[in-house]
Structure formats: structure tokens, C-alpha cells
Design a protein around this motif. Structure first.
Motif, PDB file in Angstrom:
ATOM      1  N   HIS A  66       0.839  -1.197   0.000  1.00 13.00           N
ATOM      2  CA  HIS A  66       0.000   0.000   0.000  1.00 13.00           C
ATOM      3  C   HIS A  66       0.877   1.251   0.000  1.00 13.00           C
ATOM      4  O   HIS A  66       1.740   1.409   0.862  1.00 13.00           O
ATOM      5  N   ARG A  67       0.643   2.123  -0.968  1.00 15.22           N
ATOM      6  CA  ARG A  67       1.476   3.315  -1.130  1.00 15.22           C
ATOM      7  C   ARG A  67       1.397   4.255   0.076  1.00 15.22           C
ATOM      8  O   ARG A  67       2.415   4.689   0.605  1.00 15.22           O
ATOM      9  N   LYS A  68       0.187   4.576   0.548  1.00 21.62           N
ATOM     10  CA  LYS A  68       0.030   5.532   1.651  1.00 21.62           C
ATOM     11  C   LYS A  68       0.462   4.948   2.990  1.00 21.62           C
ATOM     12  O   LYS A  68       1.079   5.624   3.800  1.00 21.62           O
ATOM     13  N   LEU A  69       0.120   3.688   3.252  1.00 26.15           N
ATOM     14  CA  LEU A  69       0.415   3.084   4.549  1.00 26.15           C
ATOM     15  C   LEU A  69       1.787   2.407   4.589  1.00 26.15           C
ATOM     16  O   LEU A  69       2.263   2.028   5.649  1.00 26.15           O
ATOM     17  N   ASP A  70       2.405   2.221   3.428  1.00 27.49           N
ATOM     18  CA  ASP A  70       3.736   1.635   3.299  1.00 27.49           C
ATOM     19  C   ASP A  70       3.848   0.273   3.986  1.00 27.49           C
ATOM     20  O   ASP A  70       4.828  -0.019   4.669  1.00 27.49           O
ATOM     21  N   ARG A  71       2.810  -0.535   3.796  1.00 23.47           N
ATOM     22  CA  ARG A  71       2.793  -1.906   4.341  1.00 23.47           C
ATOM     23  C   ARG A  71       2.094  -2.816   3.344  1.00 23.47           C
ATOM     24  O   ARG A  71       1.339  -2.371   2.497  1.00 23.47           O
ATOM     25  N   TRP A  72       2.304  -4.107   3.504  1.00 28.71           N
ATOM     26  CA  TRP A  72       1.670  -5.117   2.657  1.00 28.71           C
ATOM     27  C   TRP A  72       0.312  -5.495   3.248  1.00 28.71           C
ATOM     28  O   TRP A  72       0.214  -5.786   4.447  1.00 28.71           O
ATOM     29  N   PHE A  73      -0.715  -5.511   2.406  1.00 27.90           N
ATOM     30  CA  PHE A  73      -2.077  -5.880   2.803  1.00 27.90           C
ATOM     31  C   PHE A  73      -2.760  -6.627   1.664  1.00 27.90           C
ATOM     32  O   PHE A  73      -2.309  -6.575   0.513  1.00 27.90           O
ATOM     33  N   GLN A  74      -3.901  -7.200   1.968  1.00 32.22           N
ATOM     34  CA  GLN A  74      -4.778  -7.735   0.941  1.00 32.22           C
ATOM     35  C   GLN A  74      -5.464  -6.546   0.247  1.00 32.22           C
ATOM     36  O   GLN A  74      -5.639  -5.502   0.854  1.00 32.22           O
ATOM     37  N   ASN A 120      -4.475  11.651   8.007  1.00 31.61           N
ATOM     38  CA  ASN A 120      -3.728  11.893   6.778  1.00 31.61           C
ATOM     39  C   ASN A 120      -4.239  13.175   6.133  1.00 31.61           C
ATOM     40  O   ASN A 120      -5.377  13.221   5.670  1.00 31.61           O
ATOM     41  N   LYS A 121      -3.426  14.192   6.150  1.00 28.36           N
ATOM     42  CA  LYS A 121      -3.773  15.499   5.582  1.00 28.36           C
ATOM     43  C   LYS A 121      -5.067  16.017   6.200  1.00 28.36           C
ATOM     44  O   LYS A 121      -5.109  16.283   7.387  1.00 28.36           O
ATOM     45  N   ASP A 122      -6.127  16.150   5.394  1.00 28.98           N
ATOM     46  CA  ASP A 122      -7.402  16.696   5.875  1.00 28.98           C
ATOM     47  C   ASP A 122      -8.336  15.630   6.446  1.00 28.98           C
ATOM     48  O   ASP A 122      -9.463  15.944   6.829  1.00 28.98           O
ATOM     49  N   ILE A 123      -7.903  14.385   6.467  1.00 31.12           N
ATOM     50  CA  ILE A 123      -8.767  13.287   6.919  1.00 31.12           C
ATOM     51  C   ILE A 123      -8.352  12.885   8.334  1.00 31.12           C
ATOM     52  O   ILE A 123      -7.216  12.466   8.558  1.00 31.12           O
TER      53      ILE A 123
END
Length: 184
Positions: A66-74, A120-123
Motif C-alpha cells: 500500500h502506497r500511503k500506509l507503506d505496508r503489505w495488505f490484501q 492523513n492530511k485533511d482526513i
């Protein structure tokens, strides 16, 4: 009511005792309390859907970095108002990996997980109430990356802990034995 089909799926699902059972109960309560549970605009949290995709031989699982979380996921994602969580899970697998020919390995839910997504940013930080389904990919499909992932790979089930050893992922690894090919 949009939530009835999900509540029915959750009612027919038997989670693992302990943490998953607690998350299952939390998810049922969340869905009952929030008519807008499928909308990402619900800042407290929302329903998401993901797919645990096994290779044709059921010995590897499809994971994305995952690009934003920088971890491997399903693969998985937001429902964006769609209450058909199984279809959302399939759509997310197709969009995030390019794998389009999928066979459901189970009629109902495969796993339920609640996890906190960091601010993350505005969220603001919020919860994902993730409804997970198990699929098997058809032979001969090519993986295609999209902008949400750094990489997508088939990872041998026995090696998943080297990519992500969280309880959430390892619980699905343990459950994968339900789909093991029979020994002749």
C-alpha cells in the motif's frame, strides 16, 4: 434498508473467539447505529471490503504494498455507498491488482476486522470496519499495478509473516487452511 444484507451476512458469520468476535460485535453495533455506514464521509469510520485472494493452487496469496500506509495488505477499499460488500471486495481486487477472474471460496464472510486508519492530511483518524471475502484467482492472469500500490505480488502463504505479521493478516493465514486442497 441498505444495511439489511450486511447485517444478515454478519448474523450468519461465526468469528474466531476472542479478538475477532469482539470486532464482529463492534461491527454489528456500528452498522445498526449508523445508516450512513457505507459512506466514507462518516468521519468516525465506515464499512470497507477486501479480498483474500488465493492462487489457483491455493498456496499463495495476493498482497499489495500500500502506497500511503507503506505496508503489505490484501486488496480492498471503501464501499462509497454500495451496500453489496462482496461486490465491492471483488471490484477492489480487480482495480488494485488487475486480477479479474475470481471464484468465491466461501458463501459468506471470511473474516471481520476493525482497524484504526491514521490521520492523513485533511482526513482525521478513523476506523475501517473491514468485511473480508476469500477468492481463488483463475490461471494465467497478469498482475497490473495501480496508483494505490507500490507493488503487488503472489506471496506463498507460508511466507506471509515476512511481509506483514499483524494479527489481522495472520488470522487470515490460519483460516486459509480451510481451503487447502485435499490430499489424495
Amino acid at each position: 434498508m441498505k444495511r439489511d444484507s450486511l447485517l444478515s451476512l454478519l448474523a450468519s458469520y461465526e468469528p474466531e473467539p476472542g479478538l475477532e468476535a469482539e470486532m464482529h460485535n463492534d461491527t454489528v453495533d456500528f452498522v445498526k447505529q449508523h445508516p450512513d455506514c457505507f459512506e466514507r464521509s462518516l468521519l468516525k469510520g465506515h464499512i470497507t471490503a477486501s479480498g483474500w485472494v488465493l492462487s489457483p493452487g491455493k498456496d499463495s496469496v495476493l498482497l499489495m504494498h500500500h502506497r500511503k500506509l507503506d505496508r503489505w495488505f490484501q486488496p480492498g477499499g471503501h464501499c462509497d455507498g454500495d451496500p453489496n460488500v462482496r461486490e465491492v471486495a471483488m471490484k477492489e481486487v480487480m482495480e488494485e491488482t488487475g486480477i479479474t477472474a475470481l471464484q468465491a471460496l466461501h458463501d459468506g464472510i471470511f473474516d471481520v476486522d476493525v482497524h484504526l486508519i491514521p490521520e492523513n492530511k485533511d482526513i482525521p483518524a478513523h476506523f475501517h470496519y473491514d468485511i473480508r471475502f476469500a477468492f481463488k484467482a483463475a490461471e494465467g492472469q497478469e498482475i497490473v499495478l495501480n496508483s494505490e500500490s507500490k507493488d503487488v505480488q503472489w506471496v506463498p502463504v507460508s511466507q506471509v509473516q515476512h511481509s506483514n505479521d499483524s494479527e489481522s493478516i495472520m488470522r487470515m493465514v490460519r483460516k486459509t487452511s480451510l481451503f487447502a486442497a485435499p490430499v489424495d
